[in-house]
Design a protein around this motif. Sequence first.
Motif, PDB file in Angstrom:
ATOM      1  N   ASP A   1       2.427   1.566  -3.436  1.00  0.00           N
ATOM      2  CA  ASP A   1       1.410   2.048  -4.379  1.00  0.00           C
ATOM      3  C   ASP A   1       1.200   3.554  -4.246  1.00  0.00           C
ATOM      4  N   GLU A   2       1.162   4.059  -3.006  1.00  0.00           N
ATOM      5  CA  GLU A   2       0.961   5.502  -2.784  1.00  0.00           C
ATOM      6  C   GLU A   2       2.044   6.323  -3.458  1.00  0.00           C
TER       7      GLU A   2
ATOM      8  N   GLU B   1       1.316   6.138  -7.283  1.00  0.00           N
ATOM      9  CA  GLU B   1       0.097   6.861  -7.653  1.00  0.00           C
ATOM     10  C   GLU B   1       0.264   8.363  -7.505  1.00  0.00           C
ATOM     11  N   ARG B   2       0.947   8.792  -6.461  1.00  0.00           N
ATOM     12  CA  ARG B   2       1.177  10.222  -6.246  1.00  0.00           C
ATOM     13  C   ARG B   2       2.047  10.808  -7.364  1.00  0.00           C
TER      14      ARG B   2
ATOM     15  N   ARG C   1     -11.919  -0.842  -5.220  1.00  0.00           N
ATOM     16  CA  ARG C   1     -11.035  -0.202  -4.252  1.00  0.00           C
ATOM     17  C   ARG C   1     -11.850   0.736  -3.374  1.00  0.00           C
TER      18      ARG C   1
ATOM     19  N   GLY D   1       0.822  -1.217   0.000  1.00  0.00           N
ATOM     20  CA  GLY D   1       0.000   0.000   0.000  1.00  0.00           C
ATOM     21  C   GLY D   1       0.849   1.257   0.000  1.00  0.00           C
ATOM     22  N   ARG D   2       1.919   1.253   0.763  1.00  0.00           N
ATOM     23  CA  ARG D   2       2.817   2.415   0.808  1.00  0.00           C
ATOM     24  C   ARG D   2       3.547   2.586  -0.518  1.00  0.00           C
TER      25      ARG D   2
END
Length: 135
Positions: free
Chosen positions: A88-89, A92-93, A133, A85-86
């Motif tokens: 991915d962030e 995505e950012r 999601r 998840g981290r």
Amino acid sequence: MSKANSGETRARHGDVLTAISDGMVALLKEFYGRGPTRAKSYYEDDLVVCVLRGGFSRVEQTLLDGGRGAAVIQQRLEFQEVMRGRFDEVIERTTGRPVIGFMSGNQQEPDMMCEVFILGPTDLVDERELPIRPA
């Protein structure tokens, strides 16, 4: 496209690649206690690849020296799944696109980790195949 626009586009793309590499290194440094010594990222179409070099922790190096390389690989795979998840962030950012796929690989000689992200939308995956999601 003019030469000025082409140069601007390359510069922006370079900024995205730098942000990906820096973000991944920072996360690993924060959660591993030690970060990779080198990183290089690639971003083309719906694919982002980040290759990270170095950064065995003291525990990992001790295990490697003791002939327990398989345990190091397994521990890294478990860690990367927890960190997904981290990771991915960061992607995505920096890209402005959702991550719809993540794969991770490690090797010891030479020490390298490879994080692979598939971005949406893509013609590789039908919309109905994507998990829902949370907002």
